[in-house]
Design an enzyme around this catalytic site. Structure first.
Site, short mmCIF file in Angstrom:
data_model
loop_
_atom_site.label_atom_id
_atom_site.label_comp_id
_atom_site.label_asym_id
_atom_site.label_seq_id
_atom_site.Cartn_x
_atom_site.Cartn_y
_atom_site.Cartn_z
N ASP A 167 0.76 -1.33 0.37
CA ASP A 167 0.07 0.26 0.13
C ASP A 167 1.12 1.53 0.57
O ASP A 167 1.46 1.31 1.08
CB ASP A 167 -0.94 0.02 1.59
CG ASP A 167 -1.67 1.20 1.66
OD1 ASP A 167 -1.75 2.30 0.68
OD2 ASP A 167 -2.49 1.45 2.46
N VAL A 168 0.93 2.01 -1.16
CA VAL A 168 2.10 3.56 -0.72
C VAL A 168 1.46 4.16 -0.81
O VAL A 168 2.30 5.13 -0.55
CB VAL A 168 2.08 3.99 -2.87
CG1 VAL A 168 2.87 2.38 -3.76
CG2 VAL A 168 0.66 4.07 -3.40
N ASN A 179 5.06 5.17 -10.00
CA ASN A 179 3.60 4.87 -11.35
C ASN A 179 2.44 4.45 -11.13
O ASN A 179 1.89 5.28 -11.43
CB ASN A 179 3.88 3.67 -12.06
CG ASN A 179 3.07 3.33 -12.79
OD1 ASN A 179 3.42 4.12 -14.39
ND2 ASN A 179 3.25 2.47 -12.66
N TYR A 215 -7.86 14.89 -8.80
CA TYR A 215 -6.41 14.68 -9.95
C TYR A 215 -5.54 15.45 -10.25
O TYR A 215 -4.86 15.58 -10.48
CB TYR A 215 -7.36 13.39 -10.84
CG TYR A 215 -6.48 13.16 -12.20
CD1 TYR A 215 -5.92 11.60 -11.49
CD2 TYR A 215 -6.09 13.12 -13.21
CE1 TYR A 215 -5.19 11.10 -13.14
CE2 TYR A 215 -4.44 12.56 -14.18
CZ TYR A 215 -4.30 12.10 -14.07
OH TYR A 215 -3.78 10.79 -14.68
N LYS A 228 -1.65 15.64 -9.75
CA LYS A 228 -0.49 15.94 -10.56
C LYS A 228 -0.18 16.87 -11.19
O LYS A 228 1.70 17.24 -11.15
CB LYS A 228 -1.51 15.93 -11.75
CG LYS A 228 -2.10 14.22 -11.98
CD LYS A 228 -0.90 12.67 -11.43
CE LYS A 228 -1.38 12.16 -11.78
NZ LYS A 228 -0.61 10.40 -11.96
N THR A 251 -5.24 1.50 -25.10
CA THR A 251 -5.65 0.36 -24.60
C THR A 251 -6.37 -0.32 -25.50
O THR A 251 -6.93 0.19 -25.99
CB THR A 251 -6.10 0.51 -23.06
OG1 THR A 251 -7.30 1.11 -22.87
CG2 THR A 251 -5.39 0.86 -21.56
#
Length: 243
Positions: free
Chosen positions: A60-61, A87, A152, A156, A187
């Site tokens: 868990d970062v 990442n 977000y 960022k 994707t």
């Protein structure tokens, strides 16, 4: 010899999408890669596929203690860490007036705080290695606004600033820090969607970014080819933000 031969690398969010692509590219070019994720099953499967120069650790970062474990395991298995690829990231979309506070906090924790924790934890190991490269995955959402992405975009933009602070503070240890700013990545699901052509046509290059192209930029920043590059915003968006 590969372009990152013998370097010890940590990649977060490494079991799928761009993260998996980074792991494969770096190992192919000679690195020893520790990759982390919450998905234990996918992590173990990828480690088995990639072989002895890979090590998966469930993480868990957002947990600072987990970072100490990851660094210690990396040093134990492969040696001091020379490259960190932050990442892991998430998003939640909603208009500002209805954006849930708990979702805002969650995005900030994963996308912003975790990068701070990773950079803080890796410095001592990179000093042992004689220097290193920190690669923070931001977004074009970190250099311009994005609809219904208040958390977000905030996270960022913060990554962009934190990366520059790291470059200023850590340069004396020959530790470089750079941010990568991709546009929407192609994707299989996205390429088949009805909106794919419209998105591609908005870019001067006329197509959507691939995850392999992002991994090529990660590889460049991880390698000694970029030895004088630090504090940079590395935009990879097909010319979208040039408009």
């Amino acid at each position: 010899m590969g372009r990152v031969e013998g370097k010890v690398v940590i990649v977060t969010g490494g079991t799928g999408g761009m993260g998996e692509s980074h792991v494969k590219k770096l190992i192919h070019e000679g690195a020893k890669v520790v990759f982390t994720d919450l998905d234990k099953e996918a992590g173990k499967a990828l480690q088995e596929k990639m072989g002895e120069r890979s090590l998966f650790i469930q993480q868990d970062v957002t947990d600072s203690d987990s970072w100490n474990k990851v660094i210690a395991e990396a040093e134990h298995h492969f040696g001091p860490v020379g490259v960190l690829v932050n990442n892991a990231g998430i998003n939640y979309s909603a208009a500002i007036e209805v954006f849930p506070e708990e979702e805002y906090d969650r995005v900030i924790e994963v996308n912003q705080k975790a990068i701070f924790l990773g950079m803080r934890a890796v410095v001592s190991s990179m000093k042992k290695a004689g220097g290193g490269s920190i690669i923070n995955i931001s977004s074009i959402g970190g250099i311009r606004g994005r609809l219904e992405s208040i958390a977000y975009s905030a996270s960022k933009f913060a990554v962009t600033g934190m990366t520059k602070v790291a470059a200023l503070e850590l340069g004396k240890y020959q530790i470089r820090a750079n941010s990568i700013h991709p546009s929407l990545v192609n994707t299989g699901m996205f390429s088949e969607s009805s909106g794919g052509n419209a998105v591609a046509s908005d870019r001067p290059l006329g197509r959507v970014l691939t995850k392999e192209e992002v991994s090529n930029l990660v590889l460049h920043l991880a390698s000694d080819e970029s030895s004088y590059t630090t504090g940079a915003e590395c935009v990879i968006d097909g010319g979208l933000t040039a408009r």
